[in-house]
Enzyme design. Structure first.
Site, mmCIF file in Angstrom:
data_model
loop_
_atom_site.group_PDB
_atom_site.id
_atom_site.type_symbol
_atom_site.label_atom_id
_atom_site.label_comp_id
_atom_site.label_asym_id
_atom_site.label_seq_id
_atom_site.Cartn_x
_atom_site.Cartn_y
_atom_site.Cartn_z
ATOM 1 N N ASN A 129 0.841 -1.212 0.000
ATOM 2 C CA ASN A 129 0.000 0.000 0.000
ATOM 3 C C ASN A 129 0.871 1.255 0.000
ATOM 4 O O ASN A 129 0.605 2.220 -0.721
ATOM 5 C CB ASN A 129 -0.906 0.036 1.241
ATOM 6 C CG ASN A 129 -1.896 -1.109 1.275
ATOM 7 O OD1 ASN A 129 -2.209 -1.689 0.239
ATOM 8 N ND2 ASN A 129 -2.382 -1.435 2.457
ATOM 9 N N GLY A 144 -3.155 4.679 7.795
ATOM 10 C CA GLY A 144 -1.786 4.837 8.299
ATOM 11 C C GLY A 144 -0.751 4.668 7.194
ATOM 12 O O GLY A 144 0.247 5.385 7.143
ATOM 13 N N ASP A 145 -0.986 3.712 6.290
ATOM 14 C CA ASP A 145 -0.058 3.501 5.163
ATOM 15 C C ASP A 145 -0.066 4.722 4.244
ATOM 16 O O ASP A 145 0.986 5.177 3.777
ATOM 17 C CB ASP A 145 -0.472 2.278 4.327
ATOM 18 C CG ASP A 145 -0.521 0.993 5.151
ATOM 19 O OD1 ASP A 145 0.204 0.903 6.151
ATOM 20 O OD2 ASP A 145 -1.290 0.089 4.769
ATOM 21 N N ALA A 146 -1.273 5.229 3.985
ATOM 22 C CA ALA A 146 -1.408 6.404 3.118
ATOM 23 C C ALA A 146 -0.733 7.612 3.758
ATOM 24 O O ALA A 146 -0.059 8.405 3.084
ATOM 25 C CB ALA A 146 -2.891 6.704 2.884
ATOM 26 N N ALA A 194 3.172 7.280 3.529
ATOM 27 C CA ALA A 194 3.667 7.522 2.175
ATOM 28 C C ALA A 194 3.612 9.015 1.845
ATOM 29 O O ALA A 194 4.554 9.575 1.277
ATOM 30 C CB ALA A 194 2.848 6.717 1.170
#
Ligand code: ADP
Length: 294
Positions: free
Chosen positions: A38, A235-237, A240
């Site tokens: 992701n 959280g991944d977004a 990044a």
């Protein structure tokens, strides 16, 4: 980005299953997932040259995941396809209330061990983002990256035992933690004691935004008000988006921290507005959203 690569099945249910396992499935969709994947897809969407280090099985889901990553512009040269391996499938069960339950086992996504990575693995990297994976692998990668002069970030995801990851945490230039992880890793005094070597500690507060702690002070962002339907992958977004802005030609650019924090909050908020974990916005979407705010 290094860590888990999965196949995700998102099931929207009327309510989380009761003890008898009963829940009515209202809709479902499937897509490539896993925090590292992701994050890599998001980074590519922000215009960063991104590569994935992880593993899938040589089954149909593995091929689909690999194709999705490549189509998103992620370099898959370091994606290991495990012979006779089964691609990990995660079921993200999302209730109308917004509650989420994650089911499924780690399988092929745990195949990359410390012996599978060496100086060559990180030789072309300016930055290595570590997420959910075996602690020994994360620790070795963090050391290899630091030795190669690359900066390192670490987002433990859902599997944090601080003791297992202490060597990774110490080497990270950027540490992403949610409130629960911050309490576990840093103790209640975390606000004043960033443990990374002169690096940044970013503590995420869900709908209430996030705080960046630096060696000399901290920055807060209250988050953006959106209609959240599923915060899986937010959280991944967020990670990044933060990295895409804060990393300059010479590693972390202190002048960009505030902008990175705002941008990352927009990424997390937008990711929360749709179902599934692979929902990060790309740069034009984030910029349009930020323009609308002011
Ligand atoms: P994690 O998913 O890693 O536990 P959070 O739930 O804190 O982390 O989400 C990461 C970021 O995504 C938050 O810091 C915030 O910027 C954004 N976010 C998450 N949930 C919401 C929400 N309901 N509304 C707006 N932004 C959100």
């Amino acid at each position: 980005a290094a860590g888990h690569v999965n196949w995700d099945v998102t099931l929207r249910v009327d309510a989380l299953p009761d003890p008898d396992g009963e829940a009515r499935i209202e809709s479902q969709h499937a897509a490539g997932g896993g925090s590292a994947a992701n994050a890599a897809v998001s980074l590519a969407g922000h215009g960063v040259d991104a590569s994935i280090l992880g593993s899938v099985g040589d089954d149909e889901n593995g091929l689909l995941v690999e194709r999705e990553l490549a189509e998103a512009g992620v370099d898959t040269d370091r994606l290991r396809v495990v012979d006779d391996g089964e691609t990990s499938v995660k079921y993200l069960v999302v209730a109308a209330s917004g509650q989420v339950m994650v089911l499924g086992n780690d399988g092929a996504n745990e195949a990359v061990g410390p012996d599978d990575v060496d100086a060559e693995t990180v030789a072309d990297a300016d930055h290595v983002h570590l997420t959910s994976q075996r602690p020994e692998t994360a620790t070795r990668l963090a050391r290899l990256a630091a030795d190669a002069g690359a900066t390192v970030s670490f987002d433990p995801g859902r599997r944090l035992d601080a003791r297992d990851f202490s060597a990774t945490i110490e080497r990270a230039d950027v540490l992403f933690l949610n409130g629960r992880e911050a309490a576990s890793v840093l103790g209640s005094e975390y606000a004043n004691a960033p443990p990374t070597r002169g690096g940044l500690v970013v503590v995420k507060h869900g709908a209430r935004g996030a705080t960046v702690h630096t060696a000399t002070g901290s920055y807060d962002h209250p988050g953006f008000d959106v209609d959240a339907v599923d915060t899986t992958g937010a959280g991944d977004a967020f990670a990044a988006g933060f990295l895409a802005v804060v990393l300059g030609a010479d590693g972390i650019d202190a002048d960009r921290i505030e902008r990175a924090l705002e941008y990352a909050n927009a990424c997390g908020a937008l990711a929360a507005t749709s179902e599934g974990a692979r929902t990060a916005p790309d740069r034009p979407e984030v910029e349009a959203f930020l323009d609308d705010q002011y």
